[in-house]
Design a protein around this motif. Structure first.
Motif, mmCIF file in Angstrom:
data_model
loop_
_atom_site.group_PDB
_atom_site.id
_atom_site.type_symbol
_atom_site.label_atom_id
_atom_site.label_comp_id
_atom_site.label_asym_id
_atom_site.label_seq_id
_atom_site.Cartn_x
_atom_site.Cartn_y
_atom_site.Cartn_z
ATOM 1 N N TYR A 237 -17.643 -35.410 -17.545
ATOM 2 C CA TYR A 237 -18.258 -34.748 -18.693
ATOM 3 C C TYR A 237 -19.443 -35.509 -19.280
ATOM 4 O O TYR A 237 -20.166 -34.966 -20.098
ATOM 5 N N ASN A 238 -19.634 -36.750 -18.864
ATOM 6 C CA ASN A 238 -20.727 -37.537 -19.428
ATOM 7 C C ASN A 238 -21.720 -38.034 -18.389
ATOM 8 O O ASN A 238 -22.650 -38.757 -18.734
ATOM 9 N N GLY A 239 -21.513 -37.669 -17.126
ATOM 10 C CA GLY A 239 -22.474 -38.018 -16.100
ATOM 11 C C GLY A 239 -22.619 -39.523 -15.946
ATOM 12 O O GLY A 239 -21.643 -40.259 -15.832
ATOM 13 N N PHE A 240 -23.889 -39.989 -15.959
ATOM 14 C CA PHE A 240 -24.165 -41.411 -15.763
ATOM 15 C C PHE A 240 -23.911 -42.239 -17.022
ATOM 16 O O PHE A 240 -23.943 -43.464 -16.961
ATOM 17 N N SER A 241 -23.718 -41.592 -18.148
ATOM 18 C CA SER A 241 -23.502 -42.342 -19.396
ATOM 19 C C SER A 241 -22.115 -42.972 -19.387
ATOM 20 O O SER A 241 -21.126 -42.284 -19.127
ATOM 21 N N LYS A 242 -22.054 -44.251 -19.662
ATOM 22 C CA LYS A 242 -20.763 -44.925 -19.717
ATOM 23 C C LYS A 242 -20.928 -46.250 -20.456
ATOM 24 O O LYS A 242 -22.036 -46.719 -20.714
ATOM 25 N N PHE A 243 -19.802 -46.858 -20.770
ATOM 26 C CA PHE A 243 -19.781 -48.163 -21.416
ATOM 27 C C PHE A 243 -19.428 -49.226 -20.373
ATOM 28 O O PHE A 243 -18.744 -48.935 -19.384
ATOM 29 N N THR A 244 -19.876 -50.434 -20.615
ATOM 30 C CA THR A 244 -19.549 -51.551 -19.733
ATOM 31 C C THR A 244 -18.558 -52.473 -20.430
ATOM 32 O O THR A 244 -18.673 -52.738 -21.624
ATOM 33 N N LEU A 245 -17.575 -52.944 -19.674
ATOM 34 C CA LEU A 245 -16.577 -53.880 -20.175
ATOM 35 C C LEU A 245 -16.797 -55.213 -19.487
ATOM 36 O O LEU A 245 -16.780 -55.285 -18.241
ATOM 37 N N GLU A 246 -17.030 -56.262 -20.264
ATOM 38 C CA GLU A 246 -17.319 -57.566 -19.691
ATOM 39 C C GLU A 246 -16.796 -58.662 -20.601
ATOM 40 O O GLU A 246 -16.525 -58.433 -21.783
ATOM 41 N N LYS A 247 -16.677 -59.829 -20.037
ATOM 42 C CA LYS A 247 -16.249 -60.987 -20.813
ATOM 43 C C LYS A 247 -17.317 -61.324 -21.852
ATOM 44 O O LYS A 247 -18.498 -61.366 -21.535
ATOM 45 N N PRO A 248 -16.941 -61.537 -23.116
ATOM 46 C CA PRO A 248 -17.956 -61.783 -24.157
ATOM 47 C C PRO A 248 -18.629 -63.140 -23.990
ATOM 48 O O PRO A 248 -18.066 -64.065 -23.410
ATOM 49 N N ASN A 249 -19.862 -63.222 -24.510
ATOM 50 C CA ASN A 249 -20.520 -64.525 -24.530
ATOM 51 C C ASN A 249 -19.979 -65.342 -25.709
ATOM 52 O O ASN A 249 -19.161 -64.869 -26.495
ATOM 53 N N GLU A 250 -20.453 -66.556 -25.824
ATOM 54 C CA GLU A 250 -19.918 -67.463 -26.848
ATOM 55 C C GLU A 250 -20.194 -66.955 -28.255
ATOM 56 O O GLU A 250 -19.375 -67.115 -29.159
ATOM 57 N N TYR A 251 -21.357 -66.341 -28.437
ATOM 58 C CA TYR A 251 -21.715 -65.834 -29.765
ATOM 59 C C TYR A 251 -20.784 -64.690 -30.177
ATOM 60 O O TYR A 251 -20.231 -64.696 -31.279
ATOM 61 N N ASP A 252 -20.603 -63.698 -29.291
ATOM 62 C CA ASP A 252 -19.741 -62.559 -29.616
ATOM 63 C C ASP A 252 -18.302 -63.002 -29.867
ATOM 64 O O ASP A 252 -17.630 -62.500 -30.777
ATOM 65 N N TYR A 253 -17.828 -63.942 -29.049
ATOM 66 C CA TYR A 253 -16.447 -64.398 -29.222
ATOM 67 C C TYR A 253 -16.281 -65.159 -30.535
ATOM 68 O O TYR A 253 -15.270 -64.999 -31.237
ATOM 69 N N ALA A 254 -17.268 -65.998 -30.890
ATOM 70 C CA ALA A 254 -17.202 -66.742 -32.150
ATOM 71 C C ALA A 254 -17.231 -65.798 -33.348
ATOM 72 O O ALA A 254 -16.534 -66.021 -34.342
ATOM 73 N N LYS A 255 -18.021 -64.735 -33.284
ATOM 74 C CA LYS A 255 -18.049 -63.757 -34.372
ATOM 75 C C LYS A 255 -16.705 -63.023 -34.463
ATOM 76 O O LYS A 255 -16.206 -62.757 -35.562
ATOM 77 N N ALA A 256 -16.151 -62.663 -33.307
ATOM 78 C CA ALA A 256 -14.903 -61.900 -33.297
ATOM 79 C C ALA A 256 -13.716 -62.710 -33.787
ATOM 80 O O ALA A 256 -12.764 -62.150 -34.344
ATOM 81 N N THR A 257 -13.766 -64.023 -33.597
ATOM 82 C CA THR A 257 -12.676 -64.872 -34.069
ATOM 83 C C THR A 257 -12.989 -65.511 -35.419
ATOM 84 O O THR A 257 -12.220 -66.345 -35.899
ATOM 85 N N GLN A 258 -14.141 -65.134 -35.983
ATOM 86 C CA GLN A 258 -14.552 -65.582 -37.312
ATOM 87 C C GLN A 258 -14.611 -67.105 -37.430
ATOM 88 O O GLN A 258 -14.187 -67.694 -38.430
ATOM 89 N N LYS A 259 -15.163 -67.754 -36.388
ATOM 90 C CA LYS A 259 -15.400 -69.196 -36.475
ATOM 91 C C LYS A 259 -16.618 -69.495 -37.336
ATOM 92 O O LYS A 259 -16.823 -70.616 -37.755
ATOM 93 N N SER A 260 -17.439 -68.471 -37.563
ATOM 94 C CA SER A 260 -18.577 -68.608 -38.462
ATOM 95 C C SER A 260 -18.897 -67.246 -39.015
ATOM 96 O O SER A 260 -18.711 -66.227 -38.357
ATOM 97 N N SER A 261 -19.382 -67.190 -40.269
ATOM 98 C CA SER A 261 -19.700 -65.917 -40.916
ATOM 99 C C SER A 261 -21.194 -65.659 -40.981
ATOM 100 O O SER A 261 -21.624 -64.700 -41.593
ATOM 101 N N THR A 262 -21.996 -66.530 -40.349
ATOM 102 C CA THR A 262 -23.438 -66.329 -40.396
ATOM 103 C C THR A 262 -23.833 -65.193 -39.470
ATOM 104 O O THR A 262 -23.167 -64.914 -38.484
ATOM 105 N N THR A 263 -24.933 -64.548 -39.787
ATOM 106 C CA THR A 263 -25.381 -63.395 -39.010
ATOM 107 C C THR A 263 -26.351 -63.782 -37.906
ATOM 108 O O THR A 263 -26.578 -62.997 -36.993
ATOM 109 N N THR A 264 -26.969 -64.957 -37.958
ATOM 110 C CA THR A 264 -27.938 -65.342 -36.940
ATOM 111 C C THR A 264 -27.338 -66.234 -35.869
ATOM 112 O O THR A 264 -27.665 -66.141 -34.702
#
Length: 382
Positions: A146-173
């Motif tokens: 139903y969505n053709g070529f459109s899809k999402f990718t699932l991959e291991k997060p980089n260090e920045y995404d993982y640190a944000k997700a585990t709230q090791k830092s609250s900074t945005t940059t």
């Protein structure tokens, strides 16, 4: 022959309203200088205030019914709206070859919006995650139908995404010393996953879900019933904690003057086990953004409400709900038009000319009245 009154020197002088002083007789005075300085300062201040008023934008908001779309346009068919059709709709050469077909494709493209997703599940392996749109799951192949070529990718997060997700830092940059473009490293656990991508959906309500796969959830439940702990089952299954971090989820182009509620949001499950479903209900408000001297944009504002469904309620639900994130979205029938405008340029110039002329005339009248009054007083004293 009778001479023309305009050619006669005396006849022309009768229409002269501006008496010229004789050179050498006209004198300058301190009072006149002060009056001129006051008039000039007033003109400059009024000029600056007028420019500032002109530079400020006049913002108006209007409400109207959102445009309606025929069902034949918005209901997706098998195969979805593929990239090939999208490029053909925007290809200039294709327009010349078959304008009718491309017109239909452009109409279809105009009645669909992009949904961009960036989510990190810091405690779930990518192999146990699944996603669906309106019940069409990726794991079963229905999503691709139903969505053709459109899809999402699932991959291991980089260090920045993982640190944000585990709230090791609250900074945005930066997060815990990592940049947004940091690479995937061995310091990030295997049982973590980031979902990214953009799909195109029709402008009708629907459900978009990211969840622990049914097979993984049943395995976890079975192991717990056998007496194993959740942590022990993670080694076999690949995780159970559905807590997640929403970096950003956007529907279409987000209205830049409104905050996106689905951005930089950490979701921790209420249950100590970490199992739960984050249910989000969204209302998409079509907003036409008209900026001064710029092209108008079709944008959306989001209004959201959310709650957590606990494990026991997930199991009792019929059909059974799966832990993760579920977005139920719908389109508001009332559209907003945000228009920014400025005063007409000719009106602005006329105001400036009126200010300059009016100030000097007013100061001249007032000074003339003061001088005449002073002379009258002096004459009476004599």
């Amino acid at each position: 022959m009778i001479p023309s009154p305009l050619k006669s020197p005396r006849g022309a002088k009768r229409f002269d309203a501006f008496a010229k002083p004789i050179d050498g007789i006209r004198t300058r005075s301190s009072a006149g200088g002060i009056i001129t300085l006051v008039a000039s300062s007033t003109v400059i201040l009024l000029f600056i205030s007028q420019v500032l008023l002109y530079w400020q934008l006049d913002v108006t908001h209007t409400l109207e019914l959102a445009p309606s779309f025929p069902l034949s346009v918005v209901i997706p068919t098998q195969g979805g709206f593929s990239k090939m059709l999208w490029h053909r709709a925007h290809d200039k050469n294709a327009r010349k070859r078959n304008s009718k077909l491309v017109s239909s494709l452009q109409t279809l493209a105009a009645n669909r919006i992009d949904v961009s997703v960036h989510i990190t599940f810091p405690y779930l392996n990518c192999k146990v995650l699944d996603y669906s749109h309106n019940g069409a799951k990726f794991s079963t192949g229905d999503f691709a139908k139903y969505n053709g070529f459109s899809k999402f990718t699932l991959e291991k997060p980089n260090e920045y995404d993982y640190a944000k997700a585990t709230q090791k830092s609250s900074t945005t940059t930066t997060a815990h010393g990592f940049s947004r473009n940091s690479k995937v490293s061995s310091s990030v656990p295997e049982d973590s996953c980031t979902i990214k991508g953009t799909i195109t959906v029709p402008r009708i309500g629907g459900d978009l879900s990211f969840f622990l796969s049914e097979e993984a959830f049943r395995k976890t439940a079975k192991m717990v019933q056998m007496g194993m702990s959740l942590e022990a089952s993670d080694e076999t299954v690949g995780g159970h904690d559905a807590s997640h971090y929403i970096h950003e989820i956007s529907f279409g182009k987000h209205f830049p003057l409104a905050k996106n509620p689905l951005q930089d949001t950490l979701v921790k499950m209420d249950d100590p086990s970490g199992i739960g479903l984050h249910q989000v209900t969204l209302k998409l408000v079509p907003t036409l953004y008209k900026r001064f001297m710029r092209q108008e944009q079709d944008t959306f504002q989001l209004s959201s409400s959310a709650y957590i469904i606990k494990p026991d309620a997930l199991i009792r639900a019929n059909p059974m709900k799966l832990p993760g994130l579920n977005l139920h979205y719908d389109f508001n029938p009332i559209a907003v038009t945000h228009m920014e405008s400025r005063e007409n340029l000719f009106v602005f110039i006329s105001s400036l000319i009126g200010i300059v002329g009016g100030v000097f005339v007013s100061v001249g009248l007032v000074s003339g009245m003061i001088v005449s009054s002073a002379k009258s007083v002096f004459h009476k004293q004599d």
